[in-house]
Design an enzyme around this catalytic site. Structure first.
Site, mmCIF file in Angstrom:
data_model
loop_
_atom_site.group_PDB
_atom_site.id
_atom_site.type_symbol
_atom_site.label_atom_id
_atom_site.label_comp_id
_atom_site.label_asym_id
_atom_site.label_seq_id
_atom_site.Cartn_x
_atom_site.Cartn_y
_atom_site.Cartn_z
ATOM 1 N N GLY A 25 17.101 -43.855 -0.358
ATOM 2 C CA GLY A 25 16.929 -45.165 -0.969
ATOM 3 C C GLY A 25 16.351 -46.146 0.021
ATOM 4 N N GLY A 26 16.348 -47.413 -0.383
ATOM 5 C CA GLY A 26 15.780 -48.423 0.503
ATOM 6 C C GLY A 26 16.646 -48.717 1.707
ATOM 7 N N VAL A 30 21.077 -40.006 1.880
ATOM 8 C CA VAL A 30 22.315 -39.261 1.646
ATOM 9 C C VAL A 30 22.025 -37.780 1.867
ATOM 10 C CG1 VAL A 30 24.168 -38.754 0.015
ATOM 11 C CG2 VAL A 30 23.048 -40.993 -0.021
ATOM 12 N N ASP A 141 23.558 -53.158 -9.069
ATOM 13 C CA ASP A 141 22.337 -52.352 -9.029
ATOM 14 C C ASP A 141 22.493 -51.107 -9.910
ATOM 15 O OD1 ASP A 141 19.718 -51.841 -8.290
ATOM 16 O OD2 ASP A 141 20.281 -50.697 -6.502
#
Length: 777
Positions: A25-26, A30, A141
């Site tokens: 992600g940003g 993970v 989000d």
């Protein structure tokens, strides 16, 4: 750990051996990892390790915040954070390993999901959000990428890195964070409350159903403006595949004002479940039937040739109604008598003795269960004076009790005495999901490979508009002749649809023999049509275009209005259907409206197509006249409603000569895209018309003085110019079959004055009207 914060598989990070990346992600990446020191840390052998891309204090604080929030949450649909660890200056989080796929990947691979599947995802995610909100935790989000689905179907909310705890639920989070496409309007001003998460869940649900976004901005700036100021684009939901209630649920969860939005996921889910119950009905008419029966409408007349499908629909409607309180279903036919919903004859005098005669079955309406639906098949064959009187008596009974009468049959004919209490509904042909199941079932029954993906959808779309039996016959014929269901079956469907049109009797299936090259002048109209040639293409829909709805061509007789409609069908390569409204009128009450509805449904069945209505002003000539008995008015209303509500790609090309008799309701935006005025051709256009008609008759236009002929034909229409060329040929042939000359054509023009001179006043009025109300063709 590399400079960009990534870790390679096989590297060790503290007590954990990195095995593979799970997602980036940003803020962090993970990884799936193996715990090498279970005895010391007490965590499972297989875990997920979340490594921020940066290790500055802000990144560390975000990671600590996520752990602080999620540690307060213990819910089966929220990923469990195990703790923080640090190795060689790298702070990372350790959490439960969730095997599965994010919904963003599911959408990319499968496209839109079925309604039931999407609602189940919302149910699980919504339960987790309500739990989190009860603890005053807001995610901020929610989007498909942050919803992981395990192989067993369990949905887990990931990435609480943007979440924060609020001291009280009335307070607002005070920073703008989140993925723009899923952010609620208040998040842009840093005032996000708990139901900002419901906005994100609503956008996600919309995307699960349509694989598009409700605010399809082309860049971030336009996307933000749409979220802040524009209503969501619910067009993809405005199809027969979705119940109208679903669009209303989406509109409410995407309300700009948080106070007008759902306040909990449980509220949202309750309304989705209600929409699902109606969505489980095969088509929108089932929803209409349910509404009428719940509202205790005494008599519903369901017009259909597909008795089996209609009865199946009524059984589903009864089941939906029985969820609240018990209700029975009885069916009568001349051959079986009155039977209960299990098909068993009703005992007593209303049972076997009711064969062939509905009188005893109608008597059962008076003394039967307090709540029941009585279905009568082919009642139009049994309207004797005594039966009609008994039906009227039964209507009084069902008005006072929770009972309803439903007449099912192919004829819409209703005796005049029953008209005030009757509600006419047209049962539609199978829709896309039902046809896709039919394709699957037919292939399975025949033992041939089942079409998949795009081929299955192509076959189902080709079958749209056919009855269930017709569609099944086409598929079985394709299997017998080709050994399988392939794309060539779709091509053969058009011939069956032509048969459908011919059997209907009101529509005429036209095969155009002219193109725009045979139409002189009308440059503006041709250009407008040319820009919309690809209107029915899926690429245009993805670009944001909607298929054009139609045009009204108003103007002088003989100037190419009808010819243009024929040429348009050839240019767009779609079927051309001519609607002759004169064939619609019938003598019996309700029959005219039934014919018109069947004709319009047939046009939708053949879509994409062009529906051509010639001389529109004559179609409803009896409107408002006392001798009309209301038929023209009812037809007018039926046609207006269809123009407004149609979803199929049916382009209506209507022509009119007498604008004074054209109802203004026809021409407003939304029903037609444009009104074009087709006036008398100018000099250059007349020269072009002469060129076309001379060439069509094997004469070289170069041998004629076209400018002089154009000057001599001032005030003539295209049809009058063609007539002059034909008359000139007759003159030349009569004189020993000599060659045609300019003099022959000029003589023919002189012998036949143009209509524009005889009707100069009407033409002047038409031109004045067109100057302010129509677009020049």
């Amino acid at each position: 750990m590399s400079a960009d914060g990534s870790v390679r598989p096989g590297e060790r990070l503290g007590d954990f051996l990195i095995e593979r990346p799970l997602g980036r992600g940003g803020f962090k990446t993970v990884y799936a990892a193996r715990n090498l020191n279970q005895a010391a840390n007490g965590w499972p052998e297989q875990v997920a390790v979340c490594v921020p891309h940066a290790q500055d204090e802000e990144a560390r604080e975000l990671l600590r915040n996520e752990l602080r929030v999620v540690r307060t949450l213990n819910h089966p649909n929220i990923v469990q954070e195990l703790g923080l660890a640090e190795s060689d200056g790298v702070l990372f989080a350790v959490m439960e390993l969730v095997e599965g796929e994010p919904l963003s990947t599911v959408l990319a691979q499968r496209g839109p999901l079925p309604l039931e599947e999407a609602i189940e995802i919302v149910r699980q995610a919504g339960a987790a959000l309500d739990y989190a909100h009860a603890g005053l935790a807001i995610h901020r989000d929610i989007k498909p990428a942050n919803l992981m689905r395990r192989p067993d179907g369990t949905v887990k909310i990931l990435d609480f890195g943007l979440a924060r705890l609020m001291a009280h639920s009335q307070y607002r989070a005070a920073t703008r964070v989140g993925s723009v496409a899923y952010m609620a309007p208040e998040q842009f001003s840093g005032a996000a409350g708990l139901n900002a998460d419901l906005w994100g869940l609503g956008v996600t649900f919309y995307q699960l159903l349509t694989n598009t976004l409700p605010f399809p901005g082309r860049d971030e700036g336009s996307l933000v403006r749409q979220i802040l100021y524009d209503p969501p684009d619910l067009t993809p939901l405005a199809t027969d595949a979705f119940d109208p209630r679903l669009a209303r649920v989406i509109a409410k969860v995407l309300e700009k004002e948080p106070e007008r939005r759902y306040q909990s996921a449980a509220e949202l889910l309750a309304d989705l479940r209600a929409a699902q119950r109606h969505g489980a009905l095969i088509n929108h008419v089932e929803g209409q039937i349910e509404v009428h029966l719940r509202a205790h409408f005494p008599l519903v007349c369901l017009q259909t040739y597909e008795e089996e499908r209609a009865l199946a629909s009524l059984r589903r409607v009864r089941e939906a109604m029985a969820e609240r309180r018990p209700i029975e279903l009885f069916v009568w036919s001349a051959t079986t008598g009155l039977c209960d919903r299990d098909g068993q004859p009703v005992g007593g005098s209303g049972g076997s003795q009711s064969h062939g005669d509905p009188l005893l079955a109608l008597e059962h309406v008076f003394r039967g269960p307090d709540e029941a639906i009585y279905v009568f098949l082919d009642m139009h064959r049994h309207f004797t004076p005594v039966v009609v009187r008994l039906i009227r008596d039964a209507i009084w009974t069902v008005k006072r009790a929770r009972k309803s009468l439903v007449f099912v049959g192919p004829s819409p004919v209703i005796p005049e005495e029953l008209a005030a209490d009757a509600t006419l509904l047209f049962y539609p042909p199978p829709e896309l999901p039902e046809l896709e199941r039919l394709v699957e079932d037919t292939a399975a029954d025949a033992g041939c490979p089942e079409p998949e993906g795009a081929l299955k959808e192509t076959l189902a779309r080709a079958l749209l508009g056919l009855t269930g039996r017709e569609a099944e016959r086409v598929l079985r014929r394709g299997i017998l002749s080709r050994g399988a269901l392939d794309a060539s079956v779709a091509e053969a469907v058009l011939a069956d649809k032509e048969q459908t049109v011919r059997k209907e009797g009101v529509l005429e299936f036209c095969r155009p023999t002219v193109g725009f090259g045979d139409v002189g002048g009308l440059t503006g109209l041709k250009t407008w049509f040319g820009k919309r040639r690809q209107a029915f293409d899926p690429a245009g829909r993805r670009f944001g275009l909607r298929p054009p709805r139609g045009v009204v061509l108003v103007g002088v007789p003989g100037c190419g209005k009808s010819l243009t409609a024929k040429a348009l069908a050839a240019d767009w390569q779609v079927p051309l259907l001519r609607l002759d409204l004169g064939r619609v009128y019938a003598s019996l009450l309700g029959e005219s409206e039934g014919r018109l509805r069947r004709a319009l449904h047939t046009a939708e069945a053949v879509s994409p197509c062009i529906l051509w209505i010639d001389e529109l002003e004559k179609a409803f000539s009896g409107l408002g006249q006392a001798r009309d008995s209301g038929v023209a008015k009812r037809l007018f209303g039926t046609f207006l409603t269809w123009l407004e509500d149609r979803q199929a790609a049916v382009f209506v090309a209507a022509t009119a000569n007498d604008i004074q008799r054209l109802p203004p309701e026809f021409t407003r935006k939304g029903r037609f895209d444009e009104v074009f005025f087709v006036g008398l051709p100018g000099a250059d256009e007349r020269a072009g018309i002469f060129r076309i008609h001379l060439a069509r008759r094997q004469r070289d236009p170069v041998g004629f003085d076209l400018p002089a002929l154009a000057a001599a034909s001032a005030g003539y229409s295209g049809a009058e110019i063609e007539a002059a060329v034909v008359a000139g040929l007759y003159r030349a042939f009569a004189e020993d079959a000599r060659e045609l000359t300019d003099g022959d054509i000029r003589a023919a023009l002189a012998e036949s004055p143009p209509l524009s001179k005889a009707r100069a006043g009407e033409l002047e009025y038409l031109q004045q009207w067109a100057a302010g109300n129509a677009r020049a063709a």
